[in-house]
Design a protein around this motif. Structure first.
Motif, PDB file in Angstrom:
ATOM      1  N   ALA A 118       1.057  -1.119  -0.031  1.00 32.31           N
ATOM      2  CA  ALA A 118       0.071  -0.051   0.019  1.00 32.31           C
ATOM      3  C   ALA A 118       0.961   1.249  -0.003  1.00 32.31           C
ATOM      4  O   ALA A 118       0.633   2.273  -0.510  1.00 32.31           O
ATOM      5  N   GLU A 119       2.085   1.364   0.750  1.00 31.31           N
ATOM      6  CA  GLU A 119       2.944   2.420   0.898  1.00 31.31           C
ATOM      7  C   GLU A 119       3.284   2.953  -0.588  1.00 31.31           C
ATOM      8  O   GLU A 119       3.510   4.079  -0.781  1.00 31.31           O
ATOM      9  N   HIS A 120       3.322   2.094  -1.572  1.00 23.91           N
ATOM     10  CA  HIS A 120       3.767   2.530  -2.781  1.00 23.91           C
ATOM     11  C   HIS A 120       2.667   3.254  -3.581  1.00 23.91           C
ATOM     12  O   HIS A 120       3.148   4.296  -4.555  1.00 23.91           O
ATOM     13  N   TYR A 121       1.432   3.016  -3.070  1.00 26.84           N
ATOM     14  CA  TYR A 121       0.216   3.920  -4.108  1.00 26.84           C
ATOM     15  C   TYR A 121      -0.267   4.614  -3.522  1.00 26.84           C
ATOM     16  O   TYR A 121      -1.138   5.655  -3.890  1.00 26.84           O
ATOM     17  N   CYS A 122      -0.147   4.913  -1.899  1.00 27.69           N
ATOM     18  CA  CYS A 122      -1.102   5.993  -1.086  1.00 27.69           C
ATOM     19  C   CYS A 122      -0.474   6.337  -0.113  1.00 27.69           C
ATOM     20  O   CYS A 122       0.520   5.490   0.568  1.00 27.69           O
ATOM     21  N   GLU A 123      -0.837   7.358   0.588  1.00 22.47           N
ATOM     22  CA  GLU A 123      -0.576   8.009   1.792  1.00 22.47           C
ATOM     23  C   GLU A 123      -0.992   7.192   3.020  1.00 22.47           C
ATOM     24  O   GLU A 123      -2.104   7.419   3.399  1.00 22.47           O
ATOM     25  N   THR A 124      -0.389   6.220   3.731  1.00 24.60           N
ATOM     26  CA  THR A 124      -0.752   5.389   4.690  1.00 24.60           C
ATOM     27  C   THR A 124      -0.566   5.955   6.043  1.00 24.60           C
ATOM     28  O   THR A 124      -0.223   7.141   6.037  1.00 24.60           O
TER      29      THR A 124
END
Ligand code: AMP
Ligand code: MG
Length: 350
Positions: free
Chosen positions: A78-84
């Motif tokens: 998820a880190e690669h695609y959005c601000e977690t």
């Protein structure tokens, strides 16, 4: 377009993994692959490829302002695609893999065509092993809306998918019926709270148990018809969805009053069809009726709802469909939301 339809038992065998690997190769080549998930079947394309996203919208006939959910194979991706955030990890650890989609600020690698021009992206980690293997082997996130033509009920079986999309996609991985049968729960993450935009297999109660009631808001679009200039947080929710061809009317009243009203309609409205519980069958002999499951089994009702809505389209001379308003506890809220949308929130008090 010629669609490769490949039957799968979803038995986890090496032979089937090789087939799924070919599907993954298709995804990397920018092609469209339909695959089973635990919610409903998904129509997948490479989520990093703007052209693949455009093909998805075209295949479904979906308005391009209605953003796609991207599917990943590991929480860490998820880190690669959005601000977690900490909130994201709390929710992901509790409910992933599973039927929960989280909307967060997107990173630039996700093309605007995937998110309908929004600066947020919806992310989900499915639990279905076929879906998981496909995403892992593709090596890219897979953008996948439900694999139905826009406006039709979401597909919960391979037959629904083939009916809607044969000739419009490159491959259909024709596996087992979807376990849950309704689309994922969709929430938007905001600071320390979430907004429930679409109820599903992860329930309002589940979210409240994890985060506390004060940190969970149900968006009005879940419960009521929005009209005019209301601008929904989630663009897709404003479209009429899940609709069989005949209009659907929900009946509201005591159990006895609803049954009495349905029996009256059997006599006075020749085109009337009924969505009923298994226990109702003796009262509907010789009528046009579809059974959704036992009265006290909302999970089964969720599982069967979309197949029931499609079944009405196969019946002759149906001019109106009557159904009870479902209870809103647990997964019942999701059943209520889908049926209410199918009915355009039309309710008759009896
Ligand atoms: P489907 O792809 O058919 O399961 O529908 C996905 C739903 O999620 C649609 O109603 C979309 O509008 C909603 N959605 C997807 N991405 C976003 C986003 N970034 N912001 C708000 N809603 C979204
Ligand atoms: Mg859909």
């Amino acid at each position: 377009m010629k669609t490769e339809i490949i039957p799968l038992h979803e038995d986890g065998s090496k032979e089937e993994e090789a087939i799924i690997a070919r599907g993954a190769e298709f995804i990397r080549e920018g092609k469209l692959v339909v695959f089973p998930t635990e919610t409903v079947y998904g129509l997948g394309g490479n989520a990093l490829d703007a052209e693949a996203a455009k093909k998805i919208y075209a295949a479904k006939g979906r308005p391009s302002d209605n953003p796609l959910i991207i599917h990943i194979a590991d929480i860490g991706d998820a880190e690669h695609y959005c601000e977690t955030s900490d909130l994201f990890y709390r929710l992901a650890c509790a409910f992933w893999p599973g039927p929960l989609t989280m909307i967060m600020k997107k990173k630039p690698c996700i093309p605007d065509s995937v998110t309908g021009g929004m600066d947020t992206v919806a992310v989900r980690l499915p639990s279905n092993p076929t879906a998981n293997t496909l995403i892992r082997l593709a090596g890219v996130p897979i953008a996948a809306p439900s694999a139905n033509l826009s406006g039709h009920p979401s597909p919960t079986t391979k037959e629904h998918v083939i009916f809607d999309l044969d000739g419009r996609v490159d491959m259909i991985l024709a596996g087992n019926p979807a376990d849950i049968g309704l689309e994922s729960t969709v929430i938007k993450l905001e600071d320390d709270r979430v907004i429930l935009l679409r109820p599903g297999g992860v329930t309002y109660e589940d979210l409240c148990t994890l985060l506390g009631k004060d940190h969970v808001t149900v968006d009005r679009i879940v419960l009521e018809k929005v009209t005019g200039d209301f601008k929904p947080i989630s663009p897709g929710m404003k479209y009429r969805h899940y609709a069989p061809k005949a209009p659907v009317i929900l009946l509201n009243g005591t159990e006895e009053a609803i049954l009495a009203a349905m029996k009256e309609k059997q006599k006075t409205e020749p085109g009337a069809a009924f969505l009923i519980y298994d226990e109702d069958k003796p009262d509907f002999e010789g009528c046009t009726a579809v059974t959704i499951g036992p009265r006290n089994d909302p999970a089964m009702q969720a599982h069967r709802l979309f197949a029931c809505l499609r079944a009405f389209d196969d019946m002759e001379n149906v001019t109106v469909i009557y159904a009870r308003i479902p209870g809103r506890e647990g997964i019942g809220l999701a059943v209520y939301n889908r049926l209410a949308k199918a009915a355009g929130f039309t309710v008759q008090d009896v």
